[in-house]
Design an enzyme around this catalytic site. Structure first.
Site, PDB file in Angstrom:
ATOM      1  N   VAL A 124       0.811  -1.222   0.000  1.00 16.10           N
ATOM      2  CA  VAL A 124       0.000   0.000   0.000  1.00 16.10           C
ATOM      3  C   VAL A 124       0.839   1.264   0.000  1.00 16.10           C
ATOM      4  CG1 VAL A 124      -1.999  -1.079   1.082  1.00 16.10           C
ATOM      5  CG2 VAL A 124      -0.213  -0.092   2.528  1.00 16.10           C
ATOM      6  N   TYR A 167      11.783   3.862   5.894  1.00 16.30           N
ATOM      7  CA  TYR A 167      12.863   2.937   5.567  1.00 16.30           C
ATOM      8  C   TYR A 167      12.389   1.631   4.941  1.00 16.30           C
ATOM      9  CZ  TYR A 167      16.007   5.905   8.226  1.00 16.30           C
ATOM     10  OH  TYR A 167      16.759   6.957   8.666  1.00 16.30           O
ATOM     11  N   GLY A 168      11.128   1.489   4.645  1.00 13.98           N
ATOM     12  CA  GLY A 168      10.681   0.229   4.087  1.00 13.98           C
ATOM     13  C   GLY A 168       9.325   0.329   3.437  1.00 13.98           C
ATOM     14  N   ASP A 228       8.454  15.183  11.538  1.00 15.47           N
ATOM     15  CA  ASP A 228       8.089  15.038  10.122  1.00 15.47           C
ATOM     16  C   ASP A 228       6.578  15.111   9.938  1.00 15.47           C
ATOM     17  OD1 ASP A 228       8.741  14.858   7.481  1.00 15.47           O
ATOM     18  OD2 ASP A 228       8.890  12.678   7.439  1.00 15.47           O
TER      19      ASP A 228
END
Length: 820
Positions: free
Chosen positions: A22, A27-28, A136
């Site tokens: 999705v 980092y992934g 963030d």
């Protein structure tokens, strides 16, 4: 690799069944999964770990998720480490991110923004009370559940405030949402949790205007502006559309001095967030996002001049009537040419889309985990050490996050007043030396990624031949074209690998599939007048519209849209479809800001740094934009308010070793004779423009018509009847013929592998770069020839001499194996 704390070593496949990919986190990659224990949906981030990887950021994310239990923070389920794959399992938010939602719906209403701010502030207040910073906050990291709950997500760059470290001192976050004290962290010495409050204020503007302030600027330029003492906090552009409460809320959240900026707890008491805000505001937004017909039209499209009455398809006359061969067409098959020479200053090959499809579009089976592992290995998804600069390459987060970068390199600065504005005519400025000649922009921010591309010879189109000397010829691809064409390029579809000819004309932008020449059909892609085309990374740049803006078009998206329209006939004209149902920020064609009235533009790549630039000449200024890889777009780097000496005259970027920015050649001249030096008139962009630079009047003897930088130290200069080959200082080269002479007035020159091909109104002639001998020649007094494009492939048009208003024939130099 150090062991991660609070991570289970059990097999996560015993509990979670992956359903589909999705998106991508810090980092992934993130997958939708089913918890086989509770039967509920979960979000699973899978990261491949390699020996030596810095896992501190992952440990930080796991720790924060585990410790922060709050209704407005995504719930943590657990973490697993199995076969060097780390699985972080979290609550699944089925509504998606706010960035995805406003792309589908258009701007949020004010009360919807207020609801989002209130819920996000609740989550931030809890986070800050635990001594943690998110760092963030943005629309892409605010997720919605199907019930309308707002959740803070993606804690991959979060930090923790301890008693010993009262302020964070690392440069981290996303540039456009970054607080001024974060942008200037190296100078000001740190920041605290109030940077999240600033980011939320920017996010509120993002939700109302579909992008954060300064979004049209290159990220490094935006950071430079924010770190200046003269920087003023942004405001909503439309003062009348929003209430005074909203304006005041933003004024507080975007207080420049962090010592005076209110906390999240304080802003929760503001009238903007204490008003009646039911959950139904967000459920209505989710309903709207699921119905694309409720989208708002793009006001930008109203400025474009459209040709509704011109046909959507144009058939070659070869199918529906006799097509007589002209004398030049007979010669085309007899005369062989070398391959076009690739300029070192051309942008790199378009990176093909990674072979990673969205899982879920296909039938899912038990082999999904195997495909996940293979894809991870193929992508080499690893975490770099903390000392390395983290490249912004997440395809799903279009507002790239800076991960960890202790040093980003110097920011672009304004030129000092005492710096000379131009070099003396005749030479390009010497390269800088010394410690101050460091790069202007880090290449990780701006360069196109160099990937190992499959050869263009494997594309489906006009057949290539082996790399042999003089193995190419001009092939007719269309007979009897009624379009008034200004420019043309070739492009290879990244999925089908079909090669297309794309033409820009008065009647619009049309495409011809060179893999289906038996169909011989030009198909309309965009119904807007177009005077210039260039293709970069599957993005088509065009000069279009009544007032000639530069537009950027998503070519794969436009092709897919056209395919769907052909499958489902609509009563809405095809060129009006995007205006009816596609919101502005989600449009496949977008206008590059501040380019109204553009007269001409050029694209150039600096082979020394890898940065790619777009030069745009306006009547009263010159714009320099730089390609920004994470967003796949050009962003404004500099705006030179001084007008060019001749905005519609020569505009040729030249790249010099040691110079970050290109030099702009606006003229060249040289006395007759093969050993004479060519004098260049250049504008060094690092110093700015000079309004009184001496330019020789056009048309006088000795003034150049065309300047082409072939490689790092070789320039072709075309005069009326000769082509000079010189170095960057204008001196004749020692290894090549100093001058190629022609017995006709040259209109366009193209550099081949071992010769220069000069075109004139009734033909072309090639001369050897080494000996000045004629290598090819075609002359046909019955036809008028014009080069439509020479980037990657040479595209030629011819019309009858005795009837210039007649339909034209189109040709492409083919049969060579492309060097691109």
């Amino acid at each position: 690799m150090a062991l991660l704390r609070d991570v289970s070593l059990q097999d996560p496949r015993d509990r979670f069944e992956l359903l589909q990919r999705v998106g991508a986190g810090t980092y992934g990659d993130v997958y939708k999964a089913r918890d086989t224990v509770t039967s509920e949906l979960a979000a699973v981030k899978i990261v491949k770990l390699d020996p030596g990887d810095d896992i501190s950021s992952l440990q930080q994310e796991i720790t924060i998720l585990r410790e922060c239990r709050h209704p407005n923070v995504v719930a943590y389920i657990g973490s697993y480490l199995r076969n060097d794959r780390l699985w972080i399992c979290m609550e699944f938010c089925g509504g998606g991110s706010l960035q995805e939602i406003y792309h589908a719906t258009g701007p949020l209403e004010e009360r919807q923004i207020a609801y989002v701010c209130r819920e996000a502030l609740k989550g931030l207040h809890h986070l800050h009370s635990q001594g943690k910073i998110h760092r963030d906050i943005k629309g892409a990291n605010l997720l919605l559940t199907l019930q309308g709950d707002v959740k803070l997500a993606d804690f991959g760059v979060s930090g923790e405030l301890t008693a010993s470290v009262a302020k964070r001192r690392s440069f981290i976050g996303t540039p456009y949402w970054m607080a001024p004290e974060v942008a200037a962290v190296e100078r000001k010495g740190g920041y605290n949790e109030l940077c999240d409050v600033w980011a939320l204020g920017i996010t509120a503007i993002e939700l109302g205007e579909l992008q954060p302030p300064l979004f049209h600027l290159h990220p490094m330029r935006a950071l430079m502006l924010m770190s200046k003492s003269s920087f003023q906090p942004p405001k909503l552009r439309d003062k009348t559309r929003w209430t005074q409460n909203f304006h005041h809320f933003l004024k507080l959240a975007l207080t420049k001095n962090p010592k005076k900026r209110p906390t999240a707890e304080k802003l929760l008491q503001h009238p903007f967030t204490t008003q009646q805000l039911p959950r139904a505001l967000l459920t209505q937004l989710l309903d709207k996002a699921s119905d694309p017909h409720l989208g708002t039209p793009s006001p930008e499209d109203c400025e474009l001049e459209t040709y509704d009455m011109f046909p959507d398809t144009i058939h070659s006359r070869g199918q529906h009537g006799p097509a007589e061969r002209t004398p030049s067409e007979i010669q085309f098959h007899q005369v062989k040419f070398g391959a076009p020479r690739r300029k070192e200053t051309d942008p790199l090959n378009e990176p093909w889309e990674e072979e990673w499809t969205l899982l879920g579009k296909e039938e899912l089976s038990g082999s999904l985990l195997q495909s996940v592992q293979e894809a991870l290995e193929e992508r080499s998804l690893t975490i770099r050490s903390a000392s390395e600069f983290q490249e912004l390459d997440s395809p799903d987060d279009t507002m790239g996050t800076i991960k960890r970068a202790p040093f980003l390199g110097p920011l672009p600065t304004d030129p000092p007043a005492e710096e000379p504005l131009s070099s003396p005519p005749g030479t390009l400025p010497p390269p800088p030396s010394g410690p101050n000649s460091s790069p202007l922009l880090p290449t990780a921010w701006a360069t196109m990624k160099q990937r190992e591309d499959p050869e263009r010879s494997s594309c489906h189109g006009l057949p290539p031949t082996p790399k042999v000397h003089m193995g190419a010829c001009f092939s007719k691809v269309f007979n009897g074209c009624p379009l008034r064409i200004h420019a043309a390029v070739t492009w290879i579809h990244p999925v089908t690998r079909d090669q297309f000819l794309v033409v820009g004309a008065e009647e619009g932008i049309y495409t011809l599939n060179l893999h289906e020449l038996h169909e011989d059909t030009l198909e309309k892609l965009i119904s807007h007048r177009c005077s210039w085309l260039y293709c970069v990374n599957n993005v088509l740049l065009s000069l279009s519209g009544k007032s000639t803006h530069i537009w950027a078009h998503d070519l794969p998206g436009l092709f897919e849209q056209r395919r769907l329209q052909q499958q489902v006939p609509l009563s809405i004209p095809t060129n009006r479809l995007t205006q009816r149902i596609i919101p502005r920020r989600f449009a496949l064609s977008t206008k590059i800001p501040d380019t109204k009235g553009c007269l001409q533009c050029r694209v150039v790549r600096n082979p020394y740094t890898g940065a790619t630039f777009l030069l745009a000449a306006l009547p009263t200024s010159l714009l320099l934009l730089q390609w920004y890889e994470p967003l796949q777009k050009f962003l404004l780097l500099k705006n030179f308010s001084s007008p060019l000496p001749s905005p519609a005259g020569m505009l040729e970027p030249l790249v010099l070793d040691g110079k970050e920015l290109p030099q702009v050649c606006v003229g060249a001249e040289g006395p007759e004779g093969p050993g004479c030096r060519v004098l260049f008139h250049v504008l060094p962009l690092e110093a700015g423009l000079t309004p009184d630079i001496l330019i020789p009047p056009e048309g006088i003897p000795g003034s150049a018509q065309q300047v082409i930088q072939v490689d790092r130290d070789t320039i072709l200069v075309s005069f009326e009847r000769c082509v000079r080959i010189v170095n960057m200082q204008g001196e004749p080269t020692a290894t090549l013929a100093p001058e190629l002479t022609f017995d006709f007035p040259i209109e366009t020159v193209v550099c081949l592998q071992d010769s220069v091909l000069a075109f004139w109104s009734h033909g072309m002639q090639g001369r050897s770069l080494d000996t000045n001998e004629v290598t090819q020649e075609i002359t046909d007094e019955t036809r008028i020839f014009r080069v439509l494009g020479a980037h990657r492939d040479i595209i030629l048009e011819s019309i009858p001499t005795d009837n210039p208003e007649a339909h034209s024939n189109l040709y492409i130099l083919t049969g060579h194996q492309s060097t691109y």
